[in-house]
Design an enzyme around this catalytic site. Structure first.
Site, short mmCIF file in Angstrom:
data_model
loop_
_atom_site.label_atom_id
_atom_site.label_comp_id
_atom_site.label_asym_id
_atom_site.label_seq_id
_atom_site.Cartn_x
_atom_site.Cartn_y
_atom_site.Cartn_z
N GLU A 43 -11.90 15.53 -15.25
CA GLU A 43 -10.92 14.75 -16.02
C GLU A 43 -10.16 15.66 -17.00
OE1 GLU A 43 -12.76 12.32 -19.06
OE2 GLU A 43 -11.15 10.85 -19.02
N LYS A 114 -6.61 5.63 -15.33
CA LYS A 114 -7.92 5.22 -15.86
C LYS A 114 -7.82 3.84 -16.53
CE LYS A 114 -11.45 7.15 -19.03
NZ LYS A 114 -11.70 8.28 -19.96
N CYS A 149 -14.55 8.98 -15.72
CA CYS A 149 -15.39 9.13 -16.92
C CYS A 149 -15.95 7.82 -17.45
CB CYS A 149 -14.60 9.91 -17.98
SG CYS A 149 -15.68 10.75 -19.18
#
Ligand SMILES: O=C(O)CCC(=O)C(=O)O
Length: 267
Positions: A43, A114, A149
């Site tokens: 990421e 995300k 994440c």
């Protein structure tokens, strides 16, 4: 199917431009040496996931410098490349934490913004906007489900990806060392509950004052850890058998017993 995860050290003593060039070379080197079908990066490896003050200054349009470098690395080496994520500046000015996946021809196969932003009332949670679309990518060998994440803490996202056909979750991250055990347990939990491979690629080093967990990990659909990195820069190369996903779901059909969150029970 062979996958290579490149765990990158993201420290502030390296500029974004030099890291971009270094990682482009690394992708080429790993593709040539390990002969993977899929390469995975972490990421926000250009800035660092906790280098909040760089998000705006280093943000790129979707087809920015990192996109160009990674598309070329994919086509030069003929691999599927999950290029981790970049701080994306959308045409309306909003920032997103956006993952990019390239085909071996260097075409953008998918991008994923995300959904769950980290930081509660600060950091990414206030600086970035949230994505809203689940994204899967069909490759010739497996369907990938994309997450980033902090998303790892939200099992309903992964169930949604399973419903969309995902067999292998690819999770770039910049996870802090302080919660390394959460990272390892959650990666295994997502693999076990969804009977899918988890390819979770993090960063090493320290940025934004936050030491990184490293410990990138590959887990099979039974929850076995196939490979795990240490703290520093490291490549994890693993041979995966996508047929193991269907076999595991067949032999231990727990997913068929789902009763909640479905339009109708599976049986
Ligand atoms: O959930 C965590 O503990 C870490 C998440 C995170 O660092 C992130 O999403 O950038």
């Amino acid at each position: 199917m062979r996958a290579s995860l490149i765990q990158i050290v993201v420290d502030e003593d390296e500029t974004v431009n030099s890291r971009r060039a270094r990682v482009s070379s690394l992708v080429r080197e790993v593709a040539g040496r390990e002969r993977p079908d899929l390469v995975v990066l972490p990421e926000l490896w250009t800035t660092g996931a906790f280098a909040y003050e760089s998000f705006a200054s280093e943000a790129e349009p979707l087809k920015g410098l990192t996109y160009e470098a990674m598309a070329k690395a994919a086509s030069d080496t003929g691999v599927w490349l999950h290029a981790g994520s970049v701080p994306e500046q959308a045409p309306d000015g909003a920032l997103y934490n956006t993952s990019l996946v390239f085909s071996p021809e260097g075409e953008l196969a998918a991008s994923y913004r995300k959904i769950h932003r980290f930081g509660f009332d600060k950091g990414e949670a206030v600086l970035m906007s949230a994505g809203s679309q689940l994204v899967t990518v069909r490759t010739p060998t497996a369907t990938l489900g994309l997450a980033t994440c902090y998303d790892l803490r939200f099992p309903e996202l992964f169930r949604g990806l399973v419903d969309a056909g995902a067999e292998m979750f690819v999770v770039p991250a910049g996870w802090p060392e302080r919660r390394r055990e959460h990272w390892l347990v959650l990666a295994r939990a997502r693999a076990i509950e969804d009977q899918a491979y988890v390819l979770a690629c993090g960063t090493g080093g320290t940025h934004g004052g936050v030491p990184q967990a490293g410990h990138s990990v590959v887990v099979d659909p039974w929850g076995e850890v196939l490979a795990q990195a240490g703290d520093g820069e490291e490549v994890l190369t693993v041979d995966l058998d996508p047929a193991k996903v269907a076999a595991t779901r067949e032999q231990f059909p727990a997913l068929k017993d789902r009763l909640l969150g479905l339009d109708e029970p599976r049986r």
